[in-house]
Write a protein that holds these residues in place. Structure first.
Motif, mmCIF file in Angstrom:
data_model
loop_
_atom_site.group_PDB
_atom_site.id
_atom_site.type_symbol
_atom_site.label_atom_id
_atom_site.label_comp_id
_atom_site.label_asym_id
_atom_site.label_seq_id
_atom_site.Cartn_x
_atom_site.Cartn_y
_atom_site.Cartn_z
ATOM 1 N N LEU A 597 38.010 33.317 25.992
ATOM 2 C CA LEU A 597 37.516 34.589 26.496
ATOM 3 C C LEU A 597 36.567 34.379 27.673
ATOM 4 O O LEU A 597 36.622 35.113 28.668
ATOM 5 C CB LEU A 597 36.818 35.373 25.380
ATOM 6 N N TYR A 598 35.691 33.376 27.582
ATOM 7 C CA TYR A 598 34.801 33.055 28.700
ATOM 8 C C TYR A 598 35.617 32.789 29.972
ATOM 9 O O TYR A 598 35.280 33.261 31.066
ATOM 10 C CB TYR A 598 33.964 31.809 28.386
ATOM 11 N N GLU A 599 36.683 31.998 29.818
ATOM 12 C CA GLU A 599 37.520 31.660 30.970
ATOM 13 C C GLU A 599 38.148 32.910 31.582
ATOM 14 O O GLU A 599 38.176 33.075 32.814
ATOM 15 C CB GLU A 599 38.615 30.679 30.543
ATOM 16 N N MET A 600 38.656 33.796 30.723
ATOM 17 C CA MET A 600 39.296 35.018 31.214
ATOM 18 C C MET A 600 38.282 35.927 31.905
ATOM 19 O O MET A 600 38.577 36.548 32.932
ATOM 20 C CB MET A 600 39.990 35.747 30.068
ATOM 21 N N ARG A 601 37.080 36.022 31.346
ATOM 22 C CA ARG A 601 36.040 36.847 31.966
ATOM 23 C C ARG A 601 35.674 36.320 33.350
ATOM 24 O O ARG A 601 35.499 37.096 34.302
ATOM 25 C CB ARG A 601 34.802 36.874 31.065
ATOM 26 N N GLU A 602 35.572 35.026 33.462
ATOM 27 C CA GLU A 602 35.224 34.425 34.749
ATOM 28 C C GLU A 602 36.303 34.709 35.782
ATOM 29 O O GLU A 602 36.015 35.062 36.936
ATOM 30 C CB GLU A 602 35.045 32.912 34.570
ATOM 31 N N VAL A 603 37.545 34.600 35.372
ATOM 32 C CA VAL A 603 38.669 34.869 36.277
ATOM 33 C C VAL A 603 38.653 36.324 36.726
ATOM 34 O O VAL A 603 38.817 36.634 37.916
ATOM 35 C CB VAL A 603 39.999 34.522 35.570
ATOM 36 N N ALA A 604 38.467 37.243 35.776
ATOM 37 C CA ALA A 604 38.481 38.673 36.097
ATOM 38 C C ALA A 604 37.312 39.054 37.002
ATOM 39 O O ALA A 604 37.457 39.871 37.921
ATOM 40 C CB ALA A 604 38.446 39.481 34.805
ATOM 41 N N ARG A 605 36.135 38.459 36.772
ATOM 42 C CA ARG A 605 34.967 38.776 37.597
ATOM 43 C C ARG A 605 35.142 38.276 39.034
ATOM 44 O O ARG A 605 34.761 38.957 39.995
ATOM 45 C CB ARG A 605 33.709 38.172 36.967
ATOM 46 N N LYS A 606 35.705 37.114 39.174
ATOM 47 C CA LYS A 606 35.943 36.591 40.517
ATOM 48 C C LYS A 606 36.919 37.480 41.279
ATOM 49 O O LYS A 606 36.812 37.634 42.499
ATOM 50 C CB LYS A 606 36.491 35.165 40.431
ATOM 51 N N ALA A 607 37.857 38.064 40.553
ATOM 52 C CA ALA A 607 38.836 38.942 41.202
ATOM 53 C C ALA A 607 38.245 40.311 41.516
ATOM 54 O O ALA A 607 38.808 41.060 42.319
ATOM 55 C CB ALA A 607 40.059 39.103 40.301
ATOM 56 N N ASP A 608 37.106 40.647 40.862
ATOM 57 C CA ASP A 608 36.431 41.928 41.083
ATOM 58 C C ASP A 608 37.387 43.103 40.839
ATOM 59 O O ASP A 608 37.546 43.993 41.682
ATOM 60 C CB ASP A 608 35.866 41.985 42.507
ATOM 61 N N CYS A 609 38.021 43.083 39.670
ATOM 62 C CA CYS A 609 39.026 44.115 39.368
ATOM 63 C C CYS A 609 38.491 45.216 38.450
ATOM 64 O O CYS A 609 39.268 46.019 37.938
ATOM 65 C CB CYS A 609 40.255 43.476 38.717
ATOM 66 N N PHE A 610 37.182 45.273 38.244
ATOM 67 C CA PHE A 610 36.633 46.256 37.304
ATOM 68 C C PHE A 610 36.334 47.602 37.973
ATOM 69 O O PHE A 610 36.654 48.653 37.439
ATOM 70 C CB PHE A 610 35.368 45.709 36.652
#
Length: 733
Positions: A597-610
């Motif tokens: 989950l940590y890995e997925m969160r880091e990936v999603a944050r870098k993509a700035d898709c929120f």
């Protein structure tokens, strides 16, 4: 619940029921039972009983209803008990029979496995409780209408078990039609009692239960005696098959963990496909044999023979000690399989409702529910776009769990305003019985049924005209409609009674024993998995659709067609977004799952898709991330297409997550189109929806494509939900 209220209602129960309670050594009545008695004994209201698994819902409905019948006996069947499963009827039959032991009131099962002599006996002397399915009710109404009038002439109560299941399934629409027809035939409106362990949208359930009647409906609210819930989630990476040694090692690690999760436990092992169930049980049997552990493993799904399924149910209920049964949705509903220590799930459940149903199978003895999740993910061997590096199935599972833990939220009833397939079915059933009917008669007697209130007379006329072209109907000399040549072939087949699709299946036989069924033929010599064992094909009889086999002591696999058409609610997708965005550590995640989950969160944050709607994915592709449910995301997709912006849905693990758009469209033009999608007045009937777009249905071939497309647009595309959530992105900015 005050003791004086308990004593008051206990004293009003029929004497034989009081004796039953004494024999069972109940210390007190449960709150839901007393409140159900208040409605049934003191009013003529419908009743919706929503309470957890093993909370006494069946008794809450039956004890007061039987008391009313004891006070004033019915001149026909007094209670009609409807269940979605024959197995559930068989299970409830013995519980009800014990309750009625000293009453003189009979309980009768009525489904395809019950002998005709039992049914004939009841028709000659209708009384007591009748337990049946919608399909058997349909057969009664088509083949013995006069018998139905006699059976239910003084029907007082209709108990609908697992009402949440019926509400979201075409069988529920069929059931409402049948109940209304029975009321018309008998000129009585029985009290309806719905039972459910999984529900949060009471208003939708009340509307469904009351459909076609004018009675009020009570929904008793009880203090939430919440069970303690113990959850655990593990994650495993499966190495690429290109490296056989590493691949086998990682697979063994996963199944060893599955073995430990189920070892020495009484548990159900759920998976979302028959093939996965078979693989799970075969691997557990292999490991048990390797470590000299007992073989306590069984399989329970729709392709296993009834005798093997019933044997597994019997062992789970009666045999003490460890026992593990692999299952799909067949054991999700309320068949009594005794006390379980743990539920284990491989992959994510389909929905919050499914999660609650499965988790609720444990904790009957001590009130402690325990559910373990194991996820196996194929390791990526090269650089992927960020969205492909997210294990969406696991994110979804966490979202489902959190929605229930935080809000006790469960999906509402799906929209079903245009059930054209069921309208076709009920039209054919009506004409089968009546012989012929005018357009006016059909409009009154069939279209006038409550489930079809959203279908216009003009739409019905189009359907009837197509049915004539299709030779399902023909027009008589007096312009009345009657069943046509093709229609006679269809209505004369027993499979017509069911509104769900029954695939052509081949029966697998070992000596004289039926093992189960397959949807495809395997050639002679081929091996396949079924019922937790591997079989080798010896002979095929294509005329009888029989496959003769011998067991072989090796591992094998099987494949079944598993159509996935389960839409996601926007609330689930928004919670998935939150799972990736927030920093919360969920206590039930094991270290492996937490790290993933940590890995997925880091990936999603870098993509700035929120908070950004438009996210660059590759040199020539944008992604639009509105975090919408299936119906709203589809509406956005079609709305953009109507503005000249081509796009496609990205599906991760069959979950529609976002839209892919070619970068030949400028960011400015795309942003402007999204703004218009959010704020313009949109007519979804002008969207460029494909001509062949449709909701899955058994009778689609008998409905014109124009109406199927209309049903898809009306029931699936959710413009209001799309605009509500899309506007938030622009208001914030």
């Amino acid at each position: 619940m005050p003791e004086n209220a308990q004593n008051c209602y206990f004293s009003r129960l029929a004497p034989y029921i009081q004796d039953f309670i004494y024999r069972k050594r109940w210390e007190s009545l449960r709150e839901i039972q007393v409140k159900a008695m208040q409605t049934i004994l003191d009013t003529d209201h419908h009743l919706l009983i929503c309470s957890g698994t093993a909370s006494g819902k069946t008794e809450a409905a039956l004890l007061p209803a039987l008391t009313k019948l004891w006070e004033k006996p019915s001149e026909s069947v007094g209670i009609l008990y409807i269940s979605p499963l024959k197995a559930l009827i068989n299970d409830q039959f013995f519980r009800v029979e014990e309750m009625l032991m000293e009453s003189g009131i009979p309980v009768t099962k009525w489904h395809g496995d019950v002998s005709q002599s039992v049914k004939t006996k009841l028709i000659r002397n209708p009384q007591g409780i009748l337990q049946t399915t919608p399909e058997s009710l349909q057969a009664m109404l088509m083949r013995n209408r006069m018998g139905v009038m006699k059976l239910f002439s003084d029907l007082r109560y209709i108990i609908i078990d697992e009402v949440h299941y019926f509400m979201s399934d075409p069988r529920g629409t069929q059931l409402l039609c049948l109940l209304q027809q029975i009321s018309r035939l008998t000129d009585c409106v029985p009290v309806r009692i719905g039972l459910s362990a999984t529900m949060s949208d009471y208003s939708g359930a009340v509307n469904w239960l009351c459909s076609g009647t004018e009675r009020e409906c009570d929904v008793p609210q009880c203090a939430d005696g919440r069970r303690s819930i113990r959850l655990s989630m593990q994650h495993f990476l499966i190495k690429p098959k290109s490296n056989k040694k590493d691949f086998e090692y990682s697979v063994n690690l996963y199944f060893d963990a599955l073995f430990r999760a189920t070892y020495a436990k009484r548990c159900l092992l759920f998976a979302n496909s028959k093939a996965q169930v078979e693989q799970n049980i075969a691997q557990l049997k292999r490991i048990a044999k390797k470590v000299n552990a007992p073989d306590v493993y069984h399989v329970h799904h729709g392709s296993i023979s009834a005798s093997l399924r019933e044997h597994a149910e019997y062992l789970m209920k009666q045999q003490p000690g460890p026992l593990v049964t692999g299952a799909t949705v067949t054991l999700e509903l309320g068949i009594d399989i005794g006390s379980l220590e743990r539920i284990v799930q491989t992959g994510s459940p389909f929905s919050v409702s499914s999660f609650v149903q499965r988790m609720g199978r444990t904790g009957r003895k001590d009130g402690n529910s325990e559910m373990f999740f194991l996820f196996a993910e194929e390791e990526k061997t090269f650089e992927y776009e960020f969205y492909k590096a997210i294990f969406w199935d696991m994110v979804k599972c966490i979202a489902l769990i959190q929605l229930y833990l935080e809000e006790r939220w469960v999906e509402p009833v799906p929209k079903n305003d245009k059930p054209y397939g069921i309208l076709y079915h009920q039209t054919m059933a009506y004409l089968y019985v009546q012989g012929c009917a005018s357009l006016q008669e059909l409009a009154s007697e069939v279209l006038g049924l409550s489930p079809f209130v959203g279908i216009t007379k003009a739409e019905y006329a189009k359907l009837l005209a197509f049915m004539v072209e299709d030779n399902q109907l023909e027009v008589g000399e007096d312009k009345q409609l009657l069943v046509g040549e093709e229609g006679q072939r269809d209505t004369g087949n027993f499979q017509f009674f069911a509104v769900f699709e029954a695939e052509l299946e081949f029966s697998v036989k070992y000596n004289s024993q039926e093992i189960g069924t397959l949807e495809r033929l395997y050639p002679v010599g081929q091996r396949f998995a079924l019922a937790g064992k591997t079989w080798q094909v010896l002979e095929i009889d294509k005329q009888t659709h029989d496959i003769y086999v011998n067991p072989v002591d090796v591992l094998s696999t099987n494949t079944w067609e598993t159509p996935l058409d389960i839409p996601l609610h926007t609330k689930i997708v928004r919670r998935m977004r939150q799972v990736l965005w927030e920093d919360t550590d969920y206590r039930y995640l094991a270290e492996s799952a937490q790290q993933r989950l940590y890995e997925m969160r880091e990936v999603a944050r870098k993509a700035d898709c929120f908070d950004q709607l438009i996210v660059p994915l590759a040199p020539d592709v944008y992604g639009v991330f509105p975090w919408l449910g299936t119906g709203a995301l589809l509406a956005l997709s079609y709305a953009l297409k109507s503005m000249g912006i081509n796009n496609e849905l990205y599906r991760g693990f069959e979950l529609p997550i976002f839209l892919l758009i070619d970068q030949s469209v400028s960011v400015e033009k795309l942003n402007d189109a999204l703004y218009r999608c959010a704020f313009d007045k949109l007519d979804k009937y002008t969207f460029p929806v494909e001509e062949n777009a449709c909701v899955l249905g058994k009778f689609n071939s008998h409905v014109p494509s124009e109406l199927l497309r209309q049903q898809y647009i009306e029931d699936i595309l959710d413009v209001e939900d799309m605009q509500t959530h899309l506007r938030g992105f622009f208001i914030k900015s």
